[in-house]
Write a protein that holds these residues in place. Structure first.
Motif, short mmCIF file in Angstrom:
data_model
loop_
_atom_site.label_atom_id
_atom_site.label_comp_id
_atom_site.label_asym_id
_atom_site.label_seq_id
_atom_site.Cartn_x
_atom_site.Cartn_y
_atom_site.Cartn_z
N LEU A 55 0.87 -1.09 -0.02
CA LEU A 55 -0.01 -0.05 -0.09
C LEU A 55 0.80 1.36 0.14
O LEU A 55 0.15 2.47 0.00
N GLY A 56 2.24 1.07 -0.16
CA GLY A 56 3.11 2.13 -0.12
C GLY A 56 3.35 2.98 1.40
O GLY A 56 3.81 3.98 1.30
N TYR A 57 3.14 2.40 2.32
CA TYR A 57 3.39 2.88 3.68
C TYR A 57 4.73 2.71 3.97
O TYR A 57 5.50 1.53 4.28
N LYS A 58 5.60 3.86 3.94
CA LYS A 58 6.96 3.99 4.28
C LYS A 58 7.22 3.51 5.72
O LYS A 58 8.48 3.01 5.88
N TYR A 59 6.60 3.83 6.67
CA TYR A 59 6.83 3.30 7.94
C TYR A 59 6.92 1.75 7.88
O TYR A 59 7.59 1.13 8.72
N ALA A 60 6.02 1.26 7.12
CA ALA A 60 5.85 -0.45 7.02
C ALA A 60 7.13 -0.85 6.38
O ALA A 60 7.83 -1.74 6.92
N GLN A 61 7.71 -0.07 5.48
CA GLN A 61 8.66 -0.66 4.60
C GLN A 61 9.97 -0.40 5.57
O GLN A 61 10.84 -1.29 5.53
N TYR A 62 10.14 0.53 6.37
CA TYR A 62 11.14 0.66 7.18
C TYR A 62 11.15 -0.45 8.46
O TYR A 62 12.08 -1.06 8.65
N MET A 63 10.00 -0.74 8.69
CA MET A 63 9.76 -1.90 9.78
C MET A 63 10.09 -3.18 9.27
O MET A 63 10.90 -4.10 10.09
N VAL A 64 9.84 -3.36 8.01
CA VAL A 64 10.28 -4.59 7.48
C VAL A 64 12.06 -4.91 7.55
O VAL A 64 12.61 -5.83 7.83
N GLY A 65 12.67 -3.60 6.92
CA GLY A 65 14.06 -3.46 7.04
C GLY A 65 14.53 -3.58 8.50
O GLY A 65 15.50 -4.48 8.57
N TYR A 66 13.87 -3.18 9.66
CA TYR A 66 14.37 -2.95 10.91
C TYR A 66 14.34 -4.40 11.11
O TYR A 66 15.26 -4.94 11.92
N MET A 67 12.93 -5.36 11.04
CA MET A 67 13.08 -6.49 11.35
C MET A 67 14.08 -7.42 10.91
O MET A 67 14.56 -8.50 11.40
N HIS A 68 14.46 -7.25 9.64
CA HIS A 68 15.72 -7.91 9.22
C HIS A 68 16.73 -7.61 9.71
O HIS A 68 17.93 -8.41 9.93
N VAL A 70 17.25 -6.90 13.07
CA VAL A 70 17.53 -7.30 14.24
C VAL A 70 17.37 -8.69 14.25
O VAL A 70 17.41 -9.60 15.27
N GLY A 71 16.66 -9.34 13.01
CA GLY A 71 16.15 -10.79 13.05
C GLY A 71 15.03 -11.20 13.92
O GLY A 71 14.89 -11.95 14.49
N ALA A 72 14.10 -10.32 13.91
CA ALA A 72 12.55 -10.59 14.56
C ALA A 72 11.71 -10.92 13.47
O ALA A 72 11.41 -10.11 12.68
N GLY A 73 11.29 -12.37 13.60
CA GLY A 73 10.18 -12.82 12.78
C GLY A 73 10.81 -13.20 11.38
O GLY A 73 9.90 -13.46 10.58
N VAL A 74 12.12 -12.71 11.23
CA VAL A 74 12.50 -13.03 9.69
C VAL A 74 14.12 -13.37 9.98
O VAL A 74 14.50 -12.92 11.17
N ASP A 75 14.83 -14.02 9.28
CA ASP A 75 16.19 -14.20 9.31
C ASP A 75 16.95 -12.76 9.36
O ASP A 75 16.55 -11.99 8.53
N ARG A 76 18.01 -12.51 10.15
CA ARG A 76 18.59 -11.43 10.24
C ARG A 76 19.66 -11.42 9.01
O ARG A 76 19.98 -12.27 8.34
N ASP A 77 19.49 -10.19 8.21
CA ASP A 77 20.07 -9.93 6.98
C ASP A 77 20.32 -8.67 6.80
O ASP A 77 19.34 -7.71 6.33
N LEU A 78 21.50 -8.16 6.78
CA LEU A 78 21.76 -6.58 6.80
C LEU A 78 21.63 -6.18 5.42
O LEU A 78 21.21 -4.98 5.31
N GLU A 79 21.91 -7.06 4.25
CA GLU A 79 21.77 -6.35 3.03
C GLU A 79 20.16 -6.29 2.60
O GLU A 79 19.83 -5.40 2.02
#
Length: 222
Positions: A55-68, A70-79
């Motif tokens: 839906l284009g929510y920039k905060y949600a895109q940021y949160m997906v990045g943040y969870m990658h 710190v490895g929260a709910g998904v594998d830790r992946d800095l790239e």
């Protein structure tokens, strides 16, 4: 915590996401936030990534990045985290730009190269321009189907149900909202793509011209 791993300092940008005036979408965001706070990270990630990012929510895109990150709910992946941060920062929101730049400075050349490839894919799917054009296509189809085929007020008794949110609208309200979104997205794309003099008539607008400009824009990296 260091700037690039801090979620709390970005929570004030939740309400700034495009379209959050919609009750259903706000409920989705609140649910994802609640699940995150309850440490149900996999379900929170699913809502951010599958429901809110498209839906284009920039905060949600940021949160997906943040969870990658710190490895929260998904594998830790800095790239991957950097690619999502870059997408969140594309509209130059200062703090999203700041977290992107600080994380970028932590990665080596190989990591940056992999992140850039991931970002290319994300940009094609979820960038502001890609999503605006997708909405434009949807609205052109809807408006072209009804323009000139009904008498004024003939759709006032028609009830349209959104298949996702189950929101009910009259036919007139449905078409009015889509026309407003069509005009808004068209003006936005004109500005971002350097186009001019595009027709505001959904049956006459040159979608092929816009598509060529969108494809060229998405091939470039900012």
């Amino acid at each position: 915590p260091p700037l690039f791993s801090s979620r709390r300092r970005h929570s004030r940008y939740r309400s700034g996401s495009r379209g959050l005036g919609d009750v259903y979408k706000r409920q989705l965001l609140n649910k994802a936030e609640r699940l995150y706070d309850e440490e149900d990270y996999e379900r929170a990630y699913f809502i951010y990534a599958r429901d809110l990012v498209p839906l284009g929510y920039k905060y949600a895109q940021y949160m997906v990045g943040y969870m990658h990150l710190v490895g929260a709910g998904v594998d830790r992946d800095l790239e991957s985290a950097l690619a999502w941060y870059r997408l969140a920062a594309e509209l130059d929101t200062p703090e999203f730009v700041a977290v992107y730049e600080q994380l970028r400075d932590q990665l080596n050349d190989d990591q940056l190269a992999r992140s850039e490839e991931l970002y290319r894919d994300l940009r094609q799917q979820y960038s502001h321009v890609a999503l605006a054009f997708e909405q434009l296509e949807t609205d052109v189809r809807a408006l072209s189907d009804q323009t000139g085929t009904r008498l004024p007020g003939s759709s006032s008794s028609l009830i349209v149900v959104d298949p996702t949110s189950q929101k009910q609208q009259s036919g007139d309200q449905y078409y009015e909202e889509r026309e407003a979104r069509f005009v808004r997205n068209l003006a936005d794309l004109e500005k971002r793509l350097g186009l001019s003099d595009l027709s505001r008539n959904p049956r006459a607008v040159n979608m092929s011209e816009i598509k060529v400009a969108v494809d060229a824009y998405l091939e470039r990296l900012d």
